[in-house]
Design an enzyme around this catalytic site. Structure first.
Site, PDB file in Angstrom:
ATOM      1  N   ARG A  97       0.819  -1.208   0.000  1.00 30.18           N
ATOM      2  CA  ARG A  97       0.000   0.000   0.000  1.00 30.18           C
ATOM      3  C   ARG A  97       0.855   1.262   0.000  1.00 30.18           C
ATOM      4  O   ARG A  97       0.412   2.336  -0.399  1.00 30.18           O
ATOM      5  CB  ARG A  97      -0.948   0.013   1.206  1.00 30.18           C
ATOM      6  CG  ARG A  97      -1.912   1.215   1.180  1.00 30.18           C
ATOM      7  CD  ARG A  97      -2.949   1.135   2.276  1.00 30.18           C
ATOM      8  NE  ARG A  97      -2.406   1.285   3.598  1.00 30.18           N
ATOM      9  CZ  ARG A  97      -2.070   2.462   4.163  1.00 30.18           C
ATOM     10  NH1 ARG A  97      -2.196   3.583   3.476  1.00 30.18           N
ATOM     11  NH2 ARG A  97      -1.605   2.497   5.401  1.00 30.18           N
ATOM     12  N   ASP A 148      -0.731  16.207 -19.330  1.00 30.17           N
ATOM     13  CA  ASP A 148      -1.207  14.852 -19.592  1.00 30.17           C
ATOM     14  C   ASP A 148      -0.710  14.449 -20.974  1.00 30.17           C
ATOM     15  O   ASP A 148      -1.121  14.999 -21.989  1.00 30.17           O
ATOM     16  CB  ASP A 148      -2.737  14.808 -19.549  1.00 30.17           C
ATOM     17  CG  ASP A 148      -3.289  13.395 -19.698  1.00 30.17           C
ATOM     18  OD1 ASP A 148      -2.595  12.530 -20.275  1.00 30.17           O
ATOM     19  OD2 ASP A 148      -4.429  13.153 -19.259  1.00 30.17           O
ATOM     20  N   LYS A 154      -3.379   2.803 -21.057  1.00 29.99           N
ATOM     21  CA  LYS A 154      -3.322   2.936 -22.513  1.00 29.99           C
ATOM     22  C   LYS A 154      -1.989   2.418 -23.069  1.00 29.99           C
ATOM     23  O   LYS A 154      -1.680   1.254 -22.920  1.00 29.99           O
ATOM     24  CB  LYS A 154      -3.585   4.386 -22.895  1.00 29.99           C
ATOM     25  CG  LYS A 154      -4.740   5.070 -22.144  1.00 29.99           C
ATOM     26  CD  LYS A 154      -6.070   4.369 -22.314  1.00 29.99           C
ATOM     27  CE  LYS A 154      -7.258   5.198 -21.863  1.00 29.99           C
ATOM     28  NZ  LYS A 154      -7.335   5.547 -20.440  1.00 29.99           N
ATOM     29  N   TYR A 167      -9.793  15.770 -21.076  1.00 27.95           N
ATOM     30  CA  TYR A 167     -10.629  14.584 -20.897  1.00 27.95           C
ATOM     31  C   TYR A 167     -11.820  14.907 -19.985  1.00 27.95           C
ATOM     32  O   TYR A 167     -11.676  15.597 -18.970  1.00 27.95           O
ATOM     33  CB  TYR A 167      -9.771  13.468 -20.308  1.00 27.95           C
ATOM     34  CG  TYR A 167     -10.523  12.248 -19.856  1.00 27.95           C
ATOM     35  CD1 TYR A 167     -11.366  11.550 -20.719  1.00 27.95           C
ATOM     36  CD2 TYR A 167     -10.372  11.767 -18.560  1.00 27.95           C
ATOM     37  CE1 TYR A 167     -12.052  10.418 -20.296  1.00 27.95           C
ATOM     38  CE2 TYR A 167     -11.044  10.638 -18.125  1.00 27.95           C
ATOM     39  CZ  TYR A 167     -11.891   9.971 -19.003  1.00 27.95           C
ATOM     40  OH  TYR A 167     -12.564   8.854 -18.577  1.00 27.95           O
TER      41      TYR A 167
END
Length: 389
Positions: free
Chosen positions: A52, A178, A203, A106
């Site tokens: 974690r 981005d 992606k 986006y």
């Protein structure tokens, strides 16, 4: 006299990272550390190894690999691209700060800024990103960061990064970019003045359509702050997903080169088709930012494009419905071609008026190019377009 060490090429870094001599009987492929926790030395004050916390060996390995590809000090993978977008901004913004964002981003990130950042006391303004004066005019005394997506979704606009980076440096602002659509093969924003790069690693960085992940790239200081936030907000990437992700960089340069080539061939075909009204692809000379794309993306123009059909919504639906090779599915950047109708998604996320204002027509189809033979893909599109006509 010691020979000067040559900087490794992108493909070599993608496969090996920083290669070192391996002991005998060492596995060539790295093992999966599917463990939530690890033993610690008695009395040790060192950081606890805990998945974690993002310091599982698989998590560390992919972070180092991406940092090498982007030319950065550090990189960190998190649970999703949206997680990367949120944590990257929260690493540099505080309550009372102002964020200046391109309006061509986006839809999910647009919702994050519009619906959630206000709750945290962070104000967000959106501007047309094509004019430097627009950025300067919209800045406030409380502005602390600028966000840009390039190329943009789904019209493949290319934003000139260097003038904005120069402005950000002069004003002391963090520039967050981005770069999901380009990948480190086609475009490395840090080389053009960006401070932080984010990716939806789902992606191109993964490339196999089987992992959800995001990544943040930048200085050690910024990435450590992102890591702290990741631990607090529970955004760590699962070790198995991290292990799967390491497949992506090994083939990234080869995949991107193939997708670049096939996309350009496909875009040229579509541009000449009588059923198609317009093609949005930076590699075409007809694209309004083609010269900028040639200068800013020397590695290639990417595997994504969109095209508008003269018959509008009905034609687009008929076209997608008759495709056999591209699957009707969201996302992009995998080994297979995918096709979507952006209007439906954008109207749902930002509303019909905003979608129309952004140039998202009902007849628009977004096409993500995979690794199929280009002639097969073009023949399939030709058949689907004739059916739409």
């Amino acid at each position: 006299m010691t020979a000067k060490r040559r900087r490794l090429g992108l493909a070599t870094r993608a496969i090996h990272g920083d290669p070192k001599a391996r002991p005998d009987w060492t596995a060539v492929a790295p093992p999966l550390y599917q463990s939530s926790t690890f033993t610690n030395p008695v009395g040790s004050s060192a950081e606890v190894l805990y998945s974690r916390y993002g310091n599982n060996p698989n998590q560390i390995d992919i972070g180092k690999r991406l940092a090498l590809l982007e030319g950065a000090e550090a990189a960190l993978f998190v649970a999703s691209g949206m997680g990367a977008a949120a944590l990257a901004h929260l690493a540099v913004l505080r309550p009372g700060d102002h964020l200046l964002s391109s309006e061509w981003i986006y839809g999910g990130v647009h919702r994050l800024f519009n619906e959630e950042f206000g709750r945290l006391g962070i104000d967000v303004s959106f501007v047309n990103p094509t004019a430097t004066r627009t950025w300067k005019k919209a800045m406030r005394k409380t502005t602390r960061a600028v966000f840009i997506e390039t190329p943009t979704n789904p019209l493949m606009r290319v934003i000139d990064l260097e003038p904005v980076a120069t402005l950000c440096k002069a004003e002391g602002l963090a520039l967050i970019v981005d770069s999901t659509f380009a990948s480190p093969v086609n475009f490395r924003p840090l080389e053009h003045g960006a401070d932080i790069v984010i990716h939806s690693a789902t992606k191109y960085l993964n490339g196999h359509t089987d992992v959800i992940a995001g990544a943040v790239v930048g200085t050690e200081q910024v990435v450590e702050e992102v890591r702290r936030l990741m631990q607090v907000w529970g955004q760590a990437l699962d070790p198995f997903a991290a292990w799967l992700l390491l497949r992506g960089p090994r083939t990234l340069p080869l995949r991107i080169a193939r997708q670049n080539q096939t996309a350009l061939e496909t875009a040229k075909f579509l541009e000449q088709h009588p059923v198609v009204a317009r093609v949005h692809y930076p590699g075409l000379e007809s694209h309004p930012q083609h010269d900028l794309a040639c200068r800013q993306m020397p590695g290639g123009f990417g595997g994504l494009m969109s095209f508008e059909l003269r018959g509008g919504l009905a034609a687009a639906q008929a076209c997608i419905g008759n495709m056999r090779i591209p699957s009707r599915a969201v996302s992009f950047g995998g080994f297979e071609s995918l096709a979507t109708q952006p209007a439906a998604m954008w109207k749902g996320s930002i509303g019909e008026a905003k979608a129309a204002e952004a140039g998202i027509s009902d007849g628009l189809i977004r096409l993500s190019i995979g690794l199929e033979h280009p002639l097969d893909l073009i023949a399939d599109l030709d058949r689907a377009l004739h059916a739409a006509n």
